[in-house]
Write a protein that holds these residues in place. Structure first.
Motif, PDB file in Angstrom:
ATOM      1  N   ASP A  63      -0.534   8.128  -6.217  1.00 41.26           N
ATOM      2  CA  ASP A  63      -0.617   7.772  -4.803  1.00 41.26           C
ATOM      3  C   ASP A  63       0.071   6.420  -4.579  1.00 41.26           C
ATOM      4  N   PRO A  64       0.974   6.326  -3.592  1.00 47.61           N
ATOM      5  CA  PRO A  64       1.697   5.065  -3.367  1.00 47.61           C
ATOM      6  C   PRO A  64       0.787   3.894  -3.004  1.00 47.61           C
ATOM      7  N   VAL A  65      -0.331   4.166  -2.326  1.00 44.86           N
ATOM      8  CA  VAL A  65      -1.258   3.077  -1.995  1.00 44.86           C
ATOM      9  C   VAL A  65      -1.907   2.540  -3.261  1.00 44.86           C
ATOM     10  N   LEU A  66      -2.361   3.440  -4.133  1.00 43.17           N
ATOM     11  CA  LEU A  66      -2.967   2.997  -5.387  1.00 43.17           C
ATOM     12  C   LEU A  66      -1.951   2.295  -6.280  1.00 43.17           C
ATOM     13  N   LYS A  67      -0.695   2.737  -6.225  1.00 45.11           N
ATOM     14  CA  LYS A  67       0.359   2.043  -6.985  1.00 45.11           C
ATOM     15  C   LYS A  67       0.502   0.607  -6.496  1.00 45.11           C
ATOM     16  N   ARG A  68       0.336   0.413  -5.189  1.00 46.27           N
ATOM     17  CA  ARG A  68       0.444  -0.930  -4.605  1.00 46.27           C
ATOM     18  C   ARG A  68      -0.775  -1.767  -4.965  1.00 46.27           C
ATOM     19  N   LEU A  69      -1.950  -1.132  -4.989  1.00 49.46           N
ATOM     20  CA  LEU A  69      -3.169  -1.862  -5.323  1.00 49.46           C
ATOM     21  C   LEU A  69      -3.280  -2.147  -6.815  1.00 49.46           C
ATOM     22  N   PHE A  70      -2.703  -1.262  -7.639  1.00 48.14           N
ATOM     23  CA  PHE A  70      -2.766  -1.403  -9.099  1.00 48.14           C
ATOM     24  C   PHE A  70      -1.352  -1.298  -9.676  1.00 48.14           C
ATOM     25  N   SER A 139     -17.458 -14.570   1.864  1.00 51.04           N
ATOM     26  CA  SER A 139     -16.147 -14.799   2.497  1.00 51.04           C
ATOM     27  C   SER A 139     -15.023 -14.455   1.535  1.00 51.04           C
ATOM     28  N   ARG A 140     -15.196 -14.819   0.265  1.00 50.12           N
ATOM     29  CA  ARG A 140     -14.166 -14.508  -0.739  1.00 50.12           C
ATOM     30  C   ARG A 140     -14.051 -12.995  -0.943  1.00 50.12           C
ATOM     31  N   GLN A 141     -15.191 -12.302  -0.939  1.00 50.41           N
ATOM     32  CA  GLN A 141     -15.155 -10.843  -1.076  1.00 50.41           C
ATOM     33  C   GLN A 141     -14.448 -10.221   0.133  1.00 50.41           C
ATOM     34  N   TRP A 142     -14.753 -10.723   1.303  1.00 50.28           N
ATOM     35  CA  TRP A 142     -14.099 -10.222   2.508  1.00 50.28           C
ATOM     36  C   TRP A 142     -12.599 -10.485   2.458  1.00 50.28           C
ATOM     37  N   LEU A 143     -12.231 -11.670   1.992  1.00 53.28           N
ATOM     38  CA  LEU A 143     -10.811 -12.014   1.912  1.00 53.28           C
ATOM     39  C   LEU A 143     -10.073 -11.048   0.991  1.00 53.28           C
ATOM     40  N   SER A 144     -10.662 -10.758  -0.156  1.00 53.05           N
ATOM     41  CA  SER A 144     -10.044  -9.808  -1.092  1.00 53.05           C
ATOM     42  C   SER A 144      -9.968  -8.414  -0.486  1.00 53.05           C
ATOM     43  N   ALA A 145     -11.051  -7.993   0.189  1.00 52.96           N
ATOM     44  CA  ALA A 145     -11.061  -6.661   0.789  1.00 52.96           C
ATOM     45  C   ALA A 145     -10.047  -6.560   1.929  1.00 52.96           C
ATOM     46  N   LEU A 146      -9.949  -7.596   2.763  1.00 56.61           N
ATOM     47  CA  LEU A 146      -8.944  -7.586   3.841  1.00 56.61           C
ATOM     48  C   LEU A 146      -7.538  -7.495   3.266  1.00 56.61           C
ATOM     49  N   ASN A 147      -7.297  -8.204   2.172  1.00 58.56           N
ATOM     50  CA  ASN A 147      -5.994  -8.131   1.524  1.00 58.56           C
ATOM     51  C   ASN A 147      -5.709  -6.711   1.034  1.00 58.56           C
ATOM     52  N   ASP A 148      -6.704  -6.081   0.404  1.00 55.78           N
ATOM     53  CA  ASP A 148      -6.532  -4.707  -0.078  1.00 55.78           C
ATOM     54  C   ASP A 148      -6.290  -3.733   1.073  1.00 55.78           C
ATOM     55  N   LEU A 149      -7.016  -3.917   2.173  1.00 59.13           N
ATOM     56  CA  LEU A 149      -6.821  -3.048   3.340  1.00 59.13           C
ATOM     57  C   LEU A 149      -5.408  -3.197   3.897  1.00 59.13           C
ATOM     58  N   ARG A 150      -4.917  -4.426   3.963  1.00 58.83           N
ATOM     59  CA  ARG A 150      -3.565  -4.651   4.472  1.00 58.83           C
ATOM     60  C   ARG A 150      -2.517  -4.072   3.520  1.00 58.83           C
ATOM     61  N   LEU A 151      -2.744  -4.200   2.215  1.00 54.36           N
ATOM     62  CA  LEU A 151      -1.821  -3.598   1.252  1.00 54.36           C
ATOM     63  C   LEU A 151      -1.795  -2.085   1.413  1.00 54.36           C
ATOM     64  N   ALA A 152      -2.981  -1.495   1.607  1.00 55.58           N
ATOM     65  CA  ALA A 152      -3.064  -0.042   1.757  1.00 55.58           C
ATOM     66  C   ALA A 152      -2.333   0.416   3.018  1.00 55.58           C
ATOM     67  N   ILE A 153      -2.604  -0.248   4.137  1.00 58.52           N
ATOM     68  CA  ILE A 153      -1.948   0.139   5.391  1.00 58.52           C
ATOM     69  C   ILE A 153      -0.447  -0.143   5.303  1.00 58.52           C
ATOM     70  N   SER A 155       1.404  -0.114   2.727  1.00 60.93           N
ATOM     71  CA  SER A 155       2.023   0.915   1.892  1.00 60.93           C
ATOM     72  C   SER A 155       2.256   2.194   2.688  1.00 60.93           C
ATOM     73  N   ARG A 156       1.282   2.592   3.494  1.00 60.87           N
ATOM     74  CA  ARG A 156       1.432   3.789   4.330  1.00 60.87           C
ATOM     75  C   ARG A 156       2.539   3.604   5.373  1.00 60.87           C
ATOM     76  N   LEU A 157       2.743   2.348   5.807  1.00 60.82           N
ATOM     77  CA  LEU A 157       3.783   2.058   6.801  1.00 60.82           C
ATOM     78  C   LEU A 157       5.133   1.738   6.152  1.00 60.82           C
ATOM     79  N   ASP A 158       5.205   1.793   4.823  1.00 59.87           N
ATOM     80  CA  ASP A 158       6.430   1.460   4.074  1.00 59.87           C
ATOM     81  C   ASP A 158       6.890   0.023   4.305  1.00 59.87           C
ATOM     82  N   ILE A 159       5.947  -0.896   4.377  1.00 58.16           N
ATOM     83  CA  ILE A 159       6.280  -2.316   4.526  1.00 58.16           C
ATOM     84  C   ILE A 159       6.488  -2.891   3.131  1.00 58.16           C
TER      85      ILE A 159
END
Length: 200
Positions: A63-70, A139-153, A155-159
């Protein structure tokens, strides 16, 4: 405070969210959890160290999103390496992935769960929203999760770079990607203000 994180006295951050924003973030975090997948199966041997030394996957996800996350740990930033170097990089990446991906997944899973749990614990202020207050650790957990969400989106948008992001601002309203783009940009704003609250 609406839509932006602000520092709390003594550390941590707070943000006012309406019910729609809460629903969007929660939904995205749940989708991320589903994508990352469940943790390793419970070890029935009674050995508490078994999971610690369990080997993870050695191949990159399809999956391209998982490739971006890992992503692969070893790659040539200068371009395509020669065949022998490419083979060595694949072998090093495979070995690194085997011993780190389970922990990386567990960390990303825990961060996304922290987002879901904190949103579920919110009490509505009666006007269709609530103020989310996070400790410094949360806050640190949220920051990491927001980063992962942005990476996932992203990736789906081909950014892949800043130029791609600039193009997002010019998408017509009728473009089917527009809602995803709006979420991507909004999460970026949240992430930026959260970073600011964590700076000394």
């Amino acid at each position: 405070m609406p839509g932006t994180f602000e520092p709390l006295p003594g550390g941590g951050a707070a943000v006012a969210l309406d019910d729609v924003e809460i629903s969007i973030i929660r939904s995205l975090a749940v989708q991320l959890l589903e994508l990352i997948g469940p943790g390793p199966a419970e070890d029935t041997s009674g050995d508490p160290l078994a999971e610690l030394f369990a080997e993870g996957p050695s191949e990159p996800p399809s999956d391209p999103v998982l490739k971006r996350l890992f992503p692969d740990a070893y790659s040539d930033p200068e371009g395509a390496p020669r065949a022998k170097e490419a083979e060595e990089q694949r072998a090093y990446s495979s070995e690194f992935r085997r011993y780190t991906e389970n922990d990386l997944r567990a960390g990303k899973r825990e961060n996304a769960l922290a987002v879901v749990r904190s949103l579920d614990a919110l009490r509505s202020a009666g006007d269709g929203g609530a103020v989310l207050k996070l400790s410094t650790a949360e806050s640190r957990q949220w920051l990491s999760a927001l980063n992962d969400l942005r990476l996932a989106i992203g990736s789906r948008l081909d950014i892949t770079d800043e130029e791609d992001t600039d193009l997002l601002y010019r998408l017509p309203d009728e473009d089917p990607r527009k809602p995803m783009v709006m979420a991507y940009l909004w999460l970026g704003g949240l992430q930026e203000t959260l970073v600011t609250t964590l700076m000394p």
